[in-house]
Design an enzyme around this catalytic site. Structure first.
Site, PDB file in Angstrom:
ATOM      1  N   LEU A  75      55.308  48.884  37.817  1.00 15.70           N
ATOM      2  CA  LEU A  75      54.203  48.908  38.771  1.00 15.70           C
ATOM      3  C   LEU A  75      53.115  47.933  38.324  1.00 15.70           C
ATOM      4  O   LEU A  75      52.797  47.841  37.139  1.00 15.70           O
ATOM      5  CB  LEU A  75      53.625  50.321  38.870  1.00 15.70           C
ATOM      6  CG  LEU A  75      54.459  51.359  39.618  1.00 15.70           C
ATOM      7  CD1 LEU A  75      53.833  52.734  39.488  1.00 15.70           C
ATOM      8  CD2 LEU A  75      54.615  50.975  41.088  1.00 15.70           C
TER       9      LEU A  75
ATOM     10  N   GLY B 176      53.504  44.723  39.011  1.00 13.79           N
ATOM     11  CA  GLY B 176      54.176  43.445  39.214  1.00 13.79           C
ATOM     12  C   GLY B 176      53.888  42.417  38.133  1.00 13.79           C
ATOM     13  O   GLY B 176      53.402  42.726  37.042  1.00 13.79           O
TER      14      GLY B 176
ATOM     15  N   CYS C 138      51.635  40.023  38.040  1.00 19.99           N
ATOM     16  CA  CYS C 138      50.211  39.804  37.749  1.00 19.99           C
ATOM     17  C   CYS C 138      49.724  40.724  36.640  1.00 19.99           C
ATOM     18  O   CYS C 138      49.149  40.282  35.647  1.00 19.99           O
ATOM     19  CB  CYS C 138      49.381  40.015  39.015  1.00 19.99           C
ATOM     20  SG  CYS C 138      47.596  39.876  38.750  1.00 19.99           S
TER      21      CYS C 138
ATOM     22  N   LYS D 114      44.498  36.931  30.410  1.00 23.04           N
ATOM     23  CA  LYS D 114      43.046  37.005  30.250  1.00 23.04           C
ATOM     24  C   LYS D 114      42.664  37.745  28.982  1.00 23.04           C
ATOM     25  O   LYS D 114      41.672  37.419  28.331  1.00 23.04           O
ATOM     26  CB  LYS D 114      42.391  37.668  31.470  1.00 23.04           C
ATOM     27  CG  LYS D 114      42.717  36.998  32.788  1.00 23.04           C
ATOM     28  CD  LYS D 114      42.600  35.479  32.735  1.00 23.04           C
ATOM     29  CE  LYS D 114      43.288  34.813  33.909  1.00 23.04           C
ATOM     30  NZ  LYS D 114      44.745  34.718  33.773  1.00 23.04           N
TER      31      LYS D 114
ATOM     32  N   ILE E 218      55.693  24.389  36.502  1.00 25.01           N
ATOM     33  CA  ILE E 218      55.629  23.415  37.599  1.00 25.01           C
ATOM     34  C   ILE E 218      55.621  24.080  38.972  1.00 25.01           C
ATOM     35  O   ILE E 218      55.771  23.401  39.985  1.00 25.01           O
ATOM     36  CB  ILE E 218      56.800  22.414  37.511  1.00 25.01           C
ATOM     37  CG1 ILE E 218      58.146  23.147  37.582  1.00 25.01           C
ATOM     38  CG2 ILE E 218      56.704  21.576  36.237  1.00 25.01           C
ATOM     39  CD1 ILE E 218      59.338  22.213  37.738  1.00 25.01           C
ATOM     40  N   GLY E 219      55.431  25.395  39.003  1.00 23.30           N
ATOM     41  CA  GLY E 219      55.351  26.045  40.301  1.00 23.30           C
ATOM     42  C   GLY E 219      56.312  27.212  40.423  1.00 23.30           C
ATOM     43  O   GLY E 219      56.990  27.606  39.459  1.00 23.30           O
TER      44      GLY E 219
ATOM     45  N   ASP F 294      53.319  36.173  47.331  1.00 18.24           N
ATOM     46  CA  ASP F 294      54.006  34.927  46.992  1.00 18.24           C
ATOM     47  C   ASP F 294      55.295  34.711  47.767  1.00 18.24           C
ATOM     48  O   ASP F 294      55.740  33.576  47.937  1.00 18.24           O
ATOM     49  CB  ASP F 294      54.329  34.902  45.496  1.00 18.24           C
ATOM     50  CG  ASP F 294      53.087  34.807  44.626  1.00 18.24           C
ATOM     51  OD1 ASP F 294      51.975  34.816  45.186  1.00 18.24           O
ATOM     52  OD2 ASP F 294      53.225  34.737  43.390  1.00 18.24           O
TER      53      ASP F 294
ATOM     54  N   HIS G 249      16.849  34.695  37.100  1.00 21.01           N
ATOM     55  CA  HIS G 249      16.594  33.839  35.941  1.00 21.01           C
ATOM     56  C   HIS G 249      16.437  34.718  34.703  1.00 21.01           C
ATOM     57  O   HIS G 249      15.774  35.746  34.753  1.00 21.01           O
ATOM     58  CB  HIS G 249      15.308  33.036  36.161  1.00 21.01           C
ATOM     59  CG  HIS G 249      14.910  32.224  34.959  1.00 21.01           C
ATOM     60  ND1 HIS G 249      15.516  31.031  34.640  1.00 21.01           N
ATOM     61  CD2 HIS G 249      13.975  32.460  33.996  1.00 21.01           C
ATOM     62  CE1 HIS G 249      14.958  30.546  33.536  1.00 21.01           C
ATOM     63  NE2 HIS G 249      14.029  31.400  33.133  1.00 21.01           N
TER      64      HIS G 249
END
Length: 460
Positions: A37, A39, A41, A50, A265-266, A306, A439
């Protein structure tokens, strides 16, 4: 045979979000996942990288003791500990997705799904068959190999295998200078690897605004990453110590030796062996054809993420998931404008962008105006000793509409949501400039760039 209103195939950021939204809308929902679960990512992509990049950032900060007023002897860094931490983060997040499934009464089936027809999903190896009024396909994509150069899982690897490594290769050639390639280049080089990146296009991160790509390449070089652009890989030969990569740049041909070769490369859509033909689902070059509501050529089947190859990002898959579920529920949905989806690269420096690049805007007939604000003029960036890069705004001179915002520098991936919202509501540069930014923050550079476009920059 068990019957459901909606069966979702795939449990990644598209699939599990679709399942949750479908359940919220009152549908009896099932989800089929063949691995974990969350996937790719969550388990082998966004989240573990990360985590590792955060460790690399700490290692880099420890190298700047003189700047921050500290020193120590005998510093050692342990990449295996960083890897262990990354897997712990993944485990915790994966458990959270499982809890989401339980809390939303979504029945989860483990196994590989195949469509018997447009209303039946067969699961192997359990041999269960699920009946569904609607089906949402969210099977993702897999990494493409270089023609004639197969992955071996040891020397020639993809990003998923790279995340399994408990050590950093002493030397590496990374083929492809997109976000994944440059994130691994940052990670490995921070841990002492000698990294060479080979890219066939003229710049790294070739999908970004050219000003961003050029600055990124300069900063990556400064960080010790060797980059060869406009370069073609002629072959990869395994050796006793790794591999030799033949690289041709113009008339120059050279061989680069490395312990590891990472090919990035993809991706190619995971649409094979799904039974799409039996269900009447059409594809183009392997990607499932969908309309703006994610509906396929079979009226009751939708495809998200995807596997439809619209835009290979986790947050796009999640957005498409909500559109698909709400369309099934008969709700009005707003189609995605893929130009206005934010894009992030978590290298060092970070890159974040949304909207049109300068070239894209010009090619669409806009009278383009641009302005930049460098982070060297930003007090917070100076205080953090992280002041490379800039913010660039692309706008339409006639209507003053913001067309694109492009950033390179420290933590800019956390800034892009604001400009995304402004572009989504067709805001002008004046409205962006009038929005008071706190700021001291690095976000002030966005406001300053807008002020510059309006002709009254204060700090630059």
């Amino acid at each position: 045979m068990e019957s459901f209103d909606i069966v979702v195939i795939g449990g990644g950021p598209g699939g599990y979000v679709a399942a949750v939204r479908a359940s919220q809308l009152g549908f009896k929902t099932a989800l089929v996942e063949r691995e974990q679960l969350g996937g790719t990512c969550l388990n082998w992509g966004c989240i573990p990288t990360k985590s590792l990049l955060r460790n690399a950032e700490v290692v880099h900060l420890l190298s700047k003791g003189r700047t921050f007023g500290f020193r120590f002897d005998n510093l050692t860094v342990d990449y295996s500990a960083a890897h262990k931490r990354s897997r712990s983060v993944v485990s915790r997040q994966s458990k959270r997705v499982a809890i989401l499934m339980k809390n939303n009464d979504i029945e989860v089936f483990e196994g590989t799904a195949t469509l018997n027809n447009n209303h039946e999903v067969a699961i192997e190896p359990s041999e269960k068959i699920l009946s569904a009024k609607f089906i949402i396909i969210a099977t993702g994509a897999n990494t493409r190999a270089l023609p004639g150069i197969a992955f071996d899982g040891e020397t020639i690897i993809n990003f998923r295998r790279a995340l399994d490594l408990t050590h950093v290769p002493a030397s590496a050639v990374i083929i492809g200078a997109g976000p994944i390639g440059m994130e691994f280049a940052t990670l490995w080089s921070r841990y002492g690897s000698k990294v060479t990146v080979v890219e066939m296009m003229n710049h790294v991160l070739p999908q970004e605004d050219e000003a961003i790509s050029l600055e990124a390449q300069k900063q990556f070089n400064r960080n010790g990453i060797a980059i060869k652009t406009g370069a073609m890989v002629g072959g990869v030969t395994k050796t006793a110590h790794g591999a030799d990569v033949i690289v041709t740049t113009g008339d120059k041909r050279e061989t680069i030796s490395a312990e590891t070769v990472l090919v990035s490369i993809g991706f190619a859509a995971n649409s094979d062996n799904l039974g799409l033909g039996a269900a009447g689902v059409n594809t183009t070059r392997g990607a499932i054809d969908v309309d703006r509501q994610m509906r396929t050529s079979a009226d009751n089947i939708f495809a998200i993420g995807d596997v439809n190859a619209k835009m290979g990002l986790a947050h796009v898959a999640s957005a498409q998931a909500i559109i698909a579920a709400e369309t099934i529920a008969g709700r009005d949905t707003v189609p995605l404008n893929y130009h206005n989806v934010p894009r992030c690269t978590y290298a060092q420096p970070e890159i974040a962008s949304v909207g049109l690049t300068e070239k894209q805007a010009a090619s669409q007939g806009y009278a383009v105006i641009t302005a930049q604000c460098p982070f060297i003029a930003n007090g917070k960036a100076l205080a953090m000793d992280d002041n490379v890069g800039f913010v660039k705004i692309v706008a339409d001179e006639k209507e003053r509409k913001i067309l694109g915002v492009h950033m390179i520098g420290g933590h800019v991936t956390e800034l892009v949501a604001g400009p995304t919202g402004m572009i989504q509501v067709n805001a002008t540069v004046e409205q962006l400039g009038q929005a008071v930014h706190p700021h001291p923050t690095i976000s002030e550079a966005i406001m300053e760039a807008a002020h510059k476009l309006c002709g009254h920059a204060i700090h630059i």
